[in-house]
Design an enzyme around this catalytic site. Structure first.
Site, mmCIF file in Angstrom:
data_model
loop_
_atom_site.group_PDB
_atom_site.id
_atom_site.type_symbol
_atom_site.label_atom_id
_atom_site.label_comp_id
_atom_site.label_asym_id
_atom_site.label_seq_id
_atom_site.Cartn_x
_atom_site.Cartn_y
_atom_site.Cartn_z
ATOM 1 N N LYS A 25 -14.569 -33.971 76.158
ATOM 2 C CA LYS A 25 -15.544 -32.719 76.608
ATOM 3 C C LYS A 25 -15.924 -33.482 77.950
ATOM 4 C CE LYS A 25 -15.286 -30.053 73.370
ATOM 5 N NZ LYS A 25 -14.806 -28.448 73.664
ATOM 6 N N SER A 27 -19.509 -29.760 75.744
ATOM 7 C CA SER A 27 -20.694 -30.082 74.650
ATOM 8 C C SER A 27 -21.430 -31.044 75.403
ATOM 9 C CB SER A 27 -19.875 -30.661 73.645
ATOM 10 O OG SER A 27 -20.738 -31.534 72.476
ATOM 11 N N TYR A 76 -14.018 -36.932 70.737
ATOM 12 C CA TYR A 76 -14.461 -35.488 70.968
ATOM 13 C C TYR A 76 -15.426 -35.832 72.340
ATOM 14 C CZ TYR A 76 -16.696 -30.990 70.463
ATOM 15 O OH TYR A 76 -17.151 -29.958 70.512
#
Length: 253
Positions: free
Chosen positions: A161, A144, A157
């Site tokens: 990533k 991401s 998150y």
């Protein structure tokens, strides 16, 4: 699909593919003639996805990506049914919290890393030993843009990533020359997973993208198909940013 393409002779395993980006990737690979195993947590949704993609060439194995038994079962099932596993696309991911990282429950952080990083490593290890080590292939990790820069309110998150991007480089170095390993870093893609980032304000959200729209799963499917094709056979250890140009805005004051 109404008309199936000629078989390519290749087989792919795509995690987290009952919907969203994973489904878009599986769809792109089936469209070029690959046979595909897809995974997902919800068995009913997975069965529906298999039927839509074409049960003649697609199988599904339900389970949680971070579960070691599920990883083993999925790779073994793929080998039993198709006899090989040329490509692995690690798409399964989670982002269960939205808020400042200073207040993040550390057990939640561990869950995020288990699903977004450790499971990708587990699947890579298993496909490597089952087929790729002796026969070659390619791995694509769905990262991401949150892993490339600070990502307010989805910090865990983003950190996971970033770890996945580094894992991509580690695997690319270790698995060469037999297996190429690359990552894709999407911006916001219109999926149920990312709804909180655009729901109710899609026009406003899309306006900040130089290309004028949010991503759709087929955008990532096309990139994954390229990175598992002969056209990319001299590319490894790279992260392909697929972001509608949003990073171009970084220099705008």
């Amino acid at each position: 699909m109404t008309e199936l393409p000629e078989l390519s002779g290749k087989v792919a395993l795509v995690t987290g593919a009952s919907r969203g980006i994973g489904y878009g990737v599986a769809e792109a690979l089936v469209a070029r003639g690959d046979r595909v195993c897809i995974t997902g947590r919800n068995e009913d949704a997975l069965k529906e996805a298999v039927e839509k993609l074409g049960a003649e060439r697609v199988i599904g194995v339900a389970g949680k990506a971070h579960d070691l038994d599920h990883q083993t079962e999925t790779v073994e099932r793929t080998m039993e049914v198709f006899g090989r596993v040329d490509f692995l696309v690690n798409n399964a991911g989670t982002n269960p919290v939205f808020g400042p990282i200073a207040d993040l429950d550390l057990d939640v952080a561990r869950k995020v890393f288990e699903t977004n990083v450790i499971s990708a490593l587990g699947f890579a290890q298993k496909t490597w030993h089952a087929w790729q080590k002796d026969n070659g292939g390619a791995i694509v990790n769905i990262a991401s843009i949150a892993g490339l820069a600070p990502s307010p309110f989805i910090g865990a998150y983003g950190v996971s990533k970033a770890a996945l991007i580094n894992l991509t480089q580690q695997l690319a170095h270790e698995f060469a020359p037999a297996v190429r390993v690359n990552a894709i870093a999407p911006a916001v893609v219109k999926t149920k997973f990312a709804q909180a980032l655009y729901e109710g304000r899609e026009t406003e959200a899309a306006a900040s993208y130089p290309l004028g729209r949010l991503g759709v799963p087929s955008d990532i499917g096309g990139a994954a198909a390229f990175l598992t094709s002969e056209q990319s056979e001299w590319i490894t250890g790279q992260t392909l940013v697929v972001d509608g140009g949003i990073f171009l805005n970084a220099g705008v004051g």
